[in-house]
Design a protein around this motif. Structure first.
Motif, short mmCIF file in Angstrom:
data_model
loop_
_atom_site.label_atom_id
_atom_site.label_comp_id
_atom_site.label_asym_id
_atom_site.label_seq_id
_atom_site.Cartn_x
_atom_site.Cartn_y
_atom_site.Cartn_z
N TYR A 75 39.58 47.06 38.41
CA TYR A 75 38.60 47.56 37.43
C TYR A 75 38.40 46.55 36.31
O TYR A 75 37.26 46.22 35.94
CB TYR A 75 39.11 48.89 36.88
CG TYR A 75 38.43 49.39 35.63
CD1 TYR A 75 37.14 49.92 35.67
CD2 TYR A 75 39.10 49.37 34.41
CE1 TYR A 75 36.53 50.40 34.53
CE2 TYR A 75 38.49 49.85 33.25
CZ TYR A 75 37.22 50.36 33.32
OH TYR A 75 36.62 50.84 32.18
N THR A 76 39.48 46.02 35.77
CA THR A 76 39.35 45.05 34.68
C THR A 76 38.74 43.74 35.18
O THR A 76 37.93 43.13 34.50
CB THR A 76 40.71 44.78 34.00
OG1 THR A 76 41.66 44.34 34.97
CG2 THR A 76 41.24 46.04 33.34
N ALA A 77 39.13 43.32 36.39
CA ALA A 77 38.57 42.09 36.94
C ALA A 77 37.05 42.23 37.12
O ALA A 77 36.29 41.31 36.80
CB ALA A 77 39.23 41.77 38.28
N HIS A 78 36.62 43.39 37.61
CA HIS A 78 35.19 43.62 37.82
C HIS A 78 34.44 43.60 36.49
O HIS A 78 33.37 43.01 36.38
CB HIS A 78 34.98 44.96 38.52
CG HIS A 78 33.55 45.25 38.84
ND1 HIS A 78 32.79 46.14 38.09
CD2 HIS A 78 32.72 44.77 39.79
CE1 HIS A 78 31.58 46.20 38.59
NE2 HIS A 78 31.50 45.37 39.62
N ARG A 79 35.01 44.22 35.46
CA ARG A 79 34.36 44.24 34.16
C ARG A 79 34.29 42.85 33.54
O ARG A 79 33.40 42.56 32.75
CB ARG A 79 35.08 45.20 33.21
CG ARG A 79 34.78 46.65 33.52
CD ARG A 79 35.18 47.60 32.42
NE ARG A 79 34.79 47.19 31.09
CZ ARG A 79 35.12 47.87 29.99
NH1 ARG A 79 35.84 48.98 30.10
NH2 ARG A 79 34.75 47.45 28.80
N LEU A 80 35.22 41.99 33.92
CA LEU A 80 35.24 40.63 33.39
C LEU A 80 34.51 39.65 34.31
O LEU A 80 34.53 38.44 34.06
CB LEU A 80 36.69 40.18 33.20
CG LEU A 80 37.48 40.92 32.10
CD1 LEU A 80 38.96 40.64 32.24
CD2 LEU A 80 36.98 40.51 30.72
N ASN A 81 33.89 40.19 35.38
CA ASN A 81 33.18 39.35 36.36
C ASN A 81 34.08 38.28 36.95
O ASN A 81 33.70 37.11 37.07
CB ASN A 81 31.94 38.70 35.70
CG ASN A 81 30.91 39.73 35.29
OD1 ASN A 81 30.57 40.63 36.06
ND2 ASN A 81 30.40 39.61 34.07
N GLN A 82 35.29 38.70 37.31
CA GLN A 82 36.26 37.79 37.91
C GLN A 82 36.73 38.35 39.25
O GLN A 82 36.68 39.56 39.47
CB GLN A 82 37.48 37.63 36.99
CG GLN A 82 37.18 37.01 35.64
CD GLN A 82 38.43 36.94 34.77
OE1 GLN A 82 39.53 37.25 35.21
NE2 GLN A 82 38.25 36.53 33.52
#
Length: 206
Positions: free
Chosen positions: A143-150
């Motif tokens: 979830y955090t990776a997706h929000r950070l576009n990573q």
């Protein structure tokens, strides 16, 4: 020499905030906007509501130019810095001690700290024995990776979806059916894909 007052109750904090807001000519809405909180939260805070969130309360203090002081030294180091905390060890310890309620709070802390750091902080598998909590951490990492576009760390791809839907809150209390349905409807896709259900607003500190 100025006299000092002790802020030792929610009511005392609320009274100080209200007096300072009025002295600065601010409406509740204006202060709420400046602090990035809702007017309802500010109303609760000024009235001394005991469950007001500390992080949001500190934003209100900052918006008023106020700060809290203590004569006791504040702990320093990685254990007290969310962006430097060893989350793998933290969760292993919490689960070993069956402190599930605090572990849930740490899920939100992990999400928030990862977003603030600009990357998921668990770049390596936490290697927990519990598949449910492993799935929860993998879901939040994705979830955090997706929000950070990573891209998500490779270890998350090794975590399989749980066989049955699971809500971390079930670890320590009974969740009623209406709340379960609401939680499922408001869970980020990255967690739902692993059959873990946490409302996105529960990660609001992020």
């Amino acid at each position: 020499m100025k006299s000092e007052s002790t802020i030792d109750t929610p009511s005392a904090a609320g009274a100080l905030i209200r007096r300072q807001r009025i002295s600065q000519g601010l409406t509740q809405q204006a202060l709420a906007d400046a602090a990035g909180v809702s007017r309802k939260f500010l109303i609760d805070l000024e009235s001394g509501h005991e469950r007001a969130e500390l992080g949001k309360a500190m934003e209100v203090f900052a918006a008023l130019g106020l700060s809290l002081a203590t004569a006791t030294p504040i702990p320093r180091g990685s254990d007290h810095d969310p962006e430097r905390r060893d989350y793998a060890a933290t969760f292993a310890d919490l689960l070993a001690n069956r402190d599930f309620e605090f572990a849930i709070k740490m899920l939100a802390d992990y999400a928030s700290a990862s977003l603030k750091a600009g990357k998921p902080l668990l770049q390596r598998s936490p290697q927990l024995k519990d598949p449910q909590w492993s799935a929860a951490l993998a879901g939040i990492t994705n979830y955090t990776a997706h929000r950070l576009n990573q891209p998500a760390p490779a270890w998350t791809r090794r975590i399989k979806p749980l066989k049955h839907p699971w809500m971390p809150a079930d670890s320590y209390r009974s969740v009623r059916e209406p709340m379960k349905k609401l939680t499922q409807s408001e869970t980020p896709n990255e967690l739902a894909a692993l059959n873990v259900f946490i409302r996105e607003r529960s990660l609001a500190t992020a």
